[in-house]
Each structure stands twice: as structure tokens, then as C-alpha cells.
Design an enzyme around this catalytic site. Structure first.
Site, PDB file in Angstrom:
ATOM      1  N   ARG A 107       0.885  -1.175   0.000  1.00  0.00           N
ATOM      2  CA  ARG A 107       0.000   0.000   0.000  1.00  0.00           C
ATOM      3  C   ARG A 107       0.913   1.212   0.000  1.00  0.00           C
ATOM      4  NH1 ARG A 107      -5.376   1.125   3.493  1.00  0.00           N
ATOM      5  NH2 ARG A 107      -6.125  -0.157   1.771  1.00  0.00           N
ATOM      6  N   HIS A 134      -7.442   1.347  -6.584  1.00  0.00           N
ATOM      7  CA  HIS A 134      -7.610   0.396  -5.468  1.00  0.00           C
ATOM      8  C   HIS A 134      -8.234  -0.897  -6.023  1.00  0.00           C
ATOM      9  CE1 HIS A 134      -7.771  -1.117  -1.553  1.00  0.00           C
ATOM     10  NE2 HIS A 134      -8.646  -0.310  -0.969  1.00  0.00           N
ATOM     11  N   GLN A 137      -9.839  -3.818  -3.818  1.00  0.00           N
ATOM     12  CA  GLN A 137     -11.148  -3.439  -3.281  1.00  0.00           C
ATOM     13  C   GLN A 137     -12.241  -3.694  -4.316  1.00  0.00           C
ATOM     14  OE1 GLN A 137     -12.218  -1.960  -0.174  1.00  0.00           O
ATOM     15  NE2 GLN A 137     -14.133  -2.623  -1.103  1.00  0.00           N
ATOM     16  N   ASP A 225     -17.927   6.820  -1.481  1.00  0.00           N
ATOM     17  CA  ASP A 225     -16.726   6.674  -0.654  1.00  0.00           C
ATOM     18  C   ASP A 225     -16.591   7.939   0.188  1.00  0.00           C
ATOM     19  OD1 ASP A 225     -14.388   5.702   0.423  1.00  0.00           O
ATOM     20  OD2 ASP A 225     -13.248   5.692  -1.444  1.00  0.00           O
ATOM     21  N   CYS A 264     -16.703   1.117   0.274  1.00  0.00           N
ATOM     22  CA  CYS A 264     -15.533   0.282   0.587  1.00  0.00           C
ATOM     23  C   CYS A 264     -15.150   0.351   2.056  1.00  0.00           C
ATOM     24  CB  CYS A 264     -14.364   0.669  -0.303  1.00  0.00           C
ATOM     25  SG  CYS A 264     -13.706   2.303   0.022  1.00  0.00           S
ATOM     26  N   ARG A 292     -13.508  -9.023   0.817  1.00  0.00           N
ATOM     27  CA  ARG A 292     -12.089  -8.706   0.610  1.00  0.00           C
ATOM     28  C   ARG A 292     -11.250  -9.970   0.847  1.00  0.00           C
ATOM     29  NH1 ARG A 292     -10.253  -3.514   1.101  1.00  0.00           N
ATOM     30  NH2 ARG A 292      -8.462  -4.403   0.014  1.00  0.00           N
TER      31      ARG A 292
HETATM   32  N1   CP Z   1     -11.396  -0.264   2.054  1.00  0.00           N
HETATM   33  C1   CP Z   1     -10.121  -0.384   2.509  1.00  0.00           C
HETATM   34  O1   CP Z   1      -9.144  -0.505   1.756  1.00  0.00           O
HETATM   35  O2   CP Z   1     -10.031  -0.387   3.870  1.00  0.00           O
HETATM   36  P1   CP Z   1      -8.673  -0.231   4.690  1.00  0.00           P
HETATM   37  O3   CP Z   1      -8.093   1.131   4.350  1.00  0.00           O
HETATM   38  O4   CP Z   1      -9.082  -0.327   6.129  1.00  0.00           O
HETATM   39  O5   CP Z   1      -7.733  -1.320   4.283  1.00  0.00           O
END
Ligand code: CP
Length: 307
Positions: A107, A134, A137, A225, A264, A292
Site C-alpha cells: 500500500r 484500489h 477493493q 466513498d 468500501c 475482501r
Molecule cells: N477499504 C479499505 O481498503 O479499507 P482499509 O483502508 O481499512 O484497508
């Protein structure tokens, strides 16, 4: 080398294979205790590192559990604990890490970090979110949509709010898998033109507009979001711009009667979505979060040639 960097890097059959694997593995281990492994142990002997330059709940928990259930070894490191881009180049870090582990989920704060890392790594690299996209997701989101309403092809999806990294991966999902996407955003928060141009070039059914009402009309699935993503800092301006894009009962009533609501997470309740919608009959946000885990398994299996 099979990385998982963006949805548009894959063909429709490849993404379909991942979605099918996620759904069948989910079904196969229904009601099994969470701490038990999947019978076939496809990642036995593999060690995978999770590196986070930004905080995470869902991505971290779901990848850790996915790897454990598939029989692999996993550990998690924060970017701040590493030399990532500080003194040592990102490429050198990728070369070094490739000597220790079999795969990495990254990430990254910035897209270029992911790209430089993936270009130099000799192991599979998974995009666990950047400021640009992303994809892990949205694969889970498509899995959730299909689980509740059948194939995405032919479905009308509405994105309401900031045209951010999750929205960009939705554009790619619709471009590869089918369905249509109407994006309602303030002019200044529209998705990056590279995504819209790509959608146009491949003739994907993607439209951008300012009216949330127009985007949501008769939609099968309404997605939003947070108004402020991890890499944004203009809170007051965004709140003013995005207030008319709140998903509430009045807006949701314009969608198809059985429309799904997706987010998400984390959600900022009563900002981008009201409690009533988050906790109401349209909402599948916690299925989305669970999925997920199942989607990460399919992504990992694809990276290791096990699909
Ligand atoms: N939706 C998502 O990626 O959540 P986190 O940032 O908690 O990993």
C-alpha cells in the site's frame, strides 16, 4: 512474473477466473472456523510480506487471513519501519525484499512507488491501494454485486461523490467485465482524464455528470466513498463541494427498487452516507468487507499461478 497492479491489466476471462475462484472458495469454507486452513494449502511454503505506507483495517486483516488460510507465511511491516525511498532507492529495496520473500502486497502513498517497486521486483507485487487506484477493493466489490444480483454485465452502477482511486478501479472493472457506470462528481473532483480517456477508447459504458440524481436513476447499485481520502487535505472545501452528493433516502429512492448500496469503508456516517442507508435494506457494505478476504485469495492464487 504476475503482478496484480490494476484491473485493466487483465482480460475478462482472467478476472472472471479470479471471481469464480473467490466465490467457490468462499462457498467451500462456509461455517468453517476462521482459524482453520483451506484443505488444499495452495500457498504452503510461500512467504508473503504486507507493507503499508498508509493505515489499513480491511486490507491488512483480509490479506493476513487469506494467506494463513491458504497455508502461507505472512508478516506485516509499516513503510515507516523500512528504508522505502529514504536513502535507499525503491528499486534497490524491491531487489532486496525479493531475496527474502515470495510475494509482496504494497500500500503505497504514491503510484510511482508501486510502479518502481514492481518494475524492479523479481516476485509478484500486489497493489494494496495507491493514490491512483484500489483494484483489490473493486474485485471484492464486483464479487459482492454478483453474489447478490448476478453478472455485472448489463448492470447499471452509479458512483456518487469524489472520483477517487476506488472510482478509477470501478471504471476499469466496467471496462473489462461489462456493465455501465454513471459517475456523478463535482467538476473539480472528476476521475483523472487518463481513466475516462481509456474508457472512451475501449468503448466502455462510462459516463460522467454532475447530477447525482441523474446518475442514480434506476441504478442497480449505488456506490460512494469518504469525502476525504487518505491523501487529501482540503477538508472544508471537499465537505462543501460534496454535501449535495450524500447518499440518503431521497437519493436512494431514485435507484431501482432492489438496488444495492456499496461503500468500501471506512464510512463517515452522516457525511457521504446516512445511517439509514448504511444500516438499511439496500446496504451490503459488510458483505463487501468480508469479500475482501475471498477476493484476496483469488488474487494471490493468480499471482502464484495456482488458479
Ligand atoms: N477499504 C479499505 O481498503 O479499507 P482499509 O483502508 O481499512 O484497508
Amino acid at each position: 512474473m504476475t503482478h496484480f497492479l490494476d484491473l485493466k491489466d487483465f482480460t475478462k476471462p482472467q478476472l472472471r477466473a479470479m471471481l469464480n475462484a473467490a466465490a467457490s472458495r468462499k462457498k467451500a469454507r462456509a461455517n468453517q472456523p476462521k482459524g482453520t486452513v483451506d484443505q488444499d494449502l495452495p500457498l504452503k511454503g510461500k512467504a508473503i510480506a504486507l507493507v503499508f505506507e498508509r493505515p489499513s483495517t480491511r486490507t491488512r486483516f483480509s490479506f493476513e487471513m487469506a494467506i494463513r488460510q491458504l497455508g502461507g507465511e505472512v508478516f506485516t511491516v509499516s513503510g515507516a519501519e523500512m528504508q522505502l525511498g529514504r536513502g535507499e532507492t525503491i528499486a534497490d529495496t524491491a531487489r532486496v525484499v525479493s531475496r527474502y520473500v515470495d510475494g509482496i502486497m504494497l500500500r503505497a502513498k504514491e503510484q510511482h512507488t508501486l510502479q518502481e517497486f514492481a518494475a524492479a521486483a523479481t516476485i509478484p507485487v500486489i497493489n494494496g491501494l495507491t493514490n491512483r487506484t484500489h483494484p483489490t477493493q473493486v474485485l471484492a466489490d464486483v464479487l459482492t454485486l454478483e453474489e447478490h444480483r448476478g453478472a455485472i454485465d448489463g448492470k447499471r452502477i452509479a458512483w456518487v461523490g469524489d472520483g477517487n482511486n476506488v472510482c478509477a478501479s470501478w471504471i476499469e472493472a466496467v471496462g473489462v467485465l461489462g456493465g455501465s457506470l454513471k459517475i456523478a462528481s463535482p467538476e473539480s473532483l472528476r476521475p483523472r482524464s487518463e481513466f475516462l480517456n481509456w474508457a472512451k477508447q475501449i468503448k466502455a459504458e462510462v459516463e460522467v455528470m454532475t447530477s447525482p440524481e441523474l446518475a442514480v436513476a434506476k441504478a442497480n447499485c449505488v456506490v460512494t466513498d469518504a469525502w476525504l481520502s487518505m491523501h487529501d487535505d482540503d477538508m472544508e472545501n471537499r465537505h462543501n463541494l460534496l454535501q449535495p452528493y450524500q447518499v440518503n433516502e431521497a437519493l436512494m429512492n431514485l435507484a431501482a427498487k432492489d438496488a444495492l448500496f456499496m461503500h468500501c469503508l471506512p464510512a463517515h456516517r452522516n457525511e457521504e452516507v446516512t445511517d439509514q442507508i448504511m444500516d438499511g435494506p439496500h446496504s451490503v457494505v459488510f458483505d463487501e468487507a468480508e469479500n475482501r478476504l475471498h477476493a484476496q485469495k483469488a488474487i494471490l492464487l493468480n499471482c502464484f499461478g495456482k488458479l
